[in-house]
Design a protein around this motif. Structure first.
Motif, mmCIF file in Angstrom:
data_model
loop_
_atom_site.group_PDB
_atom_site.id
_atom_site.type_symbol
_atom_site.label_atom_id
_atom_site.label_comp_id
_atom_site.label_asym_id
_atom_site.label_seq_id
_atom_site.Cartn_x
_atom_site.Cartn_y
_atom_site.Cartn_z
ATOM 1 N N SER A 35 -34.049 -11.968 2.593
ATOM 2 C CA SER A 35 -35.116 -11.111 2.089
ATOM 3 C C SER A 35 -36.328 -11.940 1.673
ATOM 4 N N VAL A 36 -37.447 -11.248 1.532
ATOM 5 C CA VAL A 36 -38.649 -11.828 0.952
ATOM 6 C C VAL A 36 -38.840 -11.156 -0.401
ATOM 7 N N ASN B 273 -45.028 -6.942 -7.470
ATOM 8 C CA ASN B 273 -43.597 -7.126 -7.214
ATOM 9 C C ASN B 273 -43.268 -6.438 -5.899
ATOM 10 N N PHE B 274 -42.577 -7.168 -5.022
ATOM 11 C CA PHE B 274 -42.409 -6.686 -3.648
ATOM 12 C C PHE B 274 -41.146 -7.289 -3.061
ATOM 13 N N THR B 275 -40.377 -6.474 -2.339
ATOM 14 C CA THR B 275 -39.181 -6.972 -1.651
ATOM 15 C C THR B 275 -39.137 -6.419 -0.229
ATOM 16 N N ALA B 276 -38.900 -7.295 0.737
ATOM 17 C CA ALA B 276 -38.702 -6.892 2.126
ATOM 18 C C ALA B 276 -37.361 -7.444 2.582
ATOM 19 N N GLU B 277 -36.562 -6.611 3.233
ATOM 20 C CA GLU B 277 -35.195 -6.992 3.569
ATOM 21 C C GLU B 277 -34.978 -7.151 5.069
ATOM 22 N N SER C 188 -38.712 -16.680 0.082
ATOM 23 C CA SER C 188 -38.614 -16.125 1.430
ATOM 24 C C SER C 188 -37.421 -16.743 2.141
ATOM 25 N N CYS C 189 -36.402 -15.951 2.379
ATOM 26 C CA CYS C 189 -35.177 -16.417 3.037
ATOM 27 C C CYS C 189 -34.595 -17.645 2.330
ATOM 28 N N GLY C 190 -34.692 -17.652 1.025
ATOM 29 C CA GLY C 190 -34.145 -18.749 0.231
ATOM 30 C C GLY C 190 -35.105 -19.889 -0.018
ATOM 31 N N TYR D 281 -44.731 0.229 0.401
ATOM 32 C CA TYR D 281 -45.411 -0.062 -0.861
ATOM 33 C C TYR D 281 -46.868 0.378 -0.716
ATOM 34 N N ILE D 282 -47.356 1.119 -1.684
ATOM 35 C CA ILE D 282 -48.769 1.491 -1.720
ATOM 36 C C ILE D 282 -49.428 0.689 -2.832
#
Length: 250
Positions: free
Chosen positions: A6-7, A30-34, A69-71, A208-209
């Motif tokens: 994840s990011v 704050n943001f997460t992408a999987e 990002s990816c660790g 996310y907006i």
């Protein structure tokens, strides 16, 4: 715990100096992408989207906050595993499409068969085979944008970030690339910024907006519509960016 699939951006802020003033582009995002999902980033012009995406790509340092990002947390490592497509392509005009892609792939450490396969795959996905021997200076805006996508793909990045990637493409090219982006998400993390609500709704699993540098809503299209009491993603977007009275649970 280190997340390798994840990011994760925590309280990302970016402040620029503009003359004697300070300009805040991002304010505690704050943001997460999987992995295997397409995450959308929507917002009006000047909301801080492009600044945040450049930080997520390792192209800019945040003023405050952390990015994993990816660790990886070092920006040089993040750049190495991230393919970034901006809204304006600027390849070396003296190089051919082939040469631009080979140079990019080699800079990311590819050699031999992996190098050839990476370039050929990127050309296929971006539909550049017919112009592979042309110099970048001779390409139309649409082909330049496809070359920008191919540069981001030629080294098989863990993370693919697309900032207004469909600009300059005709409807058939856009539809084809949307399909390819969906297939790419099966084995990578994909983050997309767009002003096209139909594109966001058809592509994105999570949205996310952002407005004025902060996240004002987060969720699936269905959740955003439900929580805003609206009937379309466009209406929900306007609700959150033009005076909505509550925020989604972040």
């Amino acid at each position: 715990m280190v997340h390798t699939d994840s990011v994760i951006a925590s309280n990302i802020s970016k402040i620029y100096k503009s003359g004697r003033s300070l300009l805040t582009a991002c304010a505690g995002i704050n943001f997460t992408a999987e992995y295997t999902k397409i995450t959308g980033l929507l917002g009006p012009n000047g909301a801080g989207k492009s600044t945040f995406l450049k930080i997520a790509s390792g192209l800019q340092y945040p003023t405050a906050g952390t990015l994993c990002s990816c660790g990886f947390t070092d920006l040089s490592d993040i750049r190495r595993i991230t393919g970034y497509v901006g809204d304006t392509a600027k390849p070396d005009p003296l190089l051919t499409v082939h040469e631009v892609l080979y140079e990019t792939a080699m800079l990311h450490g590819l050699t031999g068969i992996a190098l050839q396969d990476g370039v050929q795959n990127a050309e296929r996905i971006s539909a550049l085979e017919t112009v592979a021997k042309q110099k970048a200076s001779t390409l139309s805006k649409g082909f330049l944008q496809r070359l920008s996508l191919a540069k981001a793909l030629c080294f098989s990045p863990n993370v693919l970030i697309l900032d207004e990637f469909s600009g300059g493409l005709d409807p058939s090219q856009t539809a084809r690339l949307r399909k390819e982006v969906r297939s790419l998400a099966a084995h990578s993390i994909v983050i997309v910024s767009t002003h096209n609500m139909a594109e966001a709704q058809s592509l994105c699993d999570d949205i996310y907006i952002v407005n004025a540098g902060t996240v004002c809503a987060h969720g699936s299209t269905e959740r955003l519509m439900k929580e805003s009491g609206t009937h379309s993603l466009e209406e929900a977007f306007l609700y959150y960016t033009e005076g909505g009275s509550h925020e989604a649970d972040l």
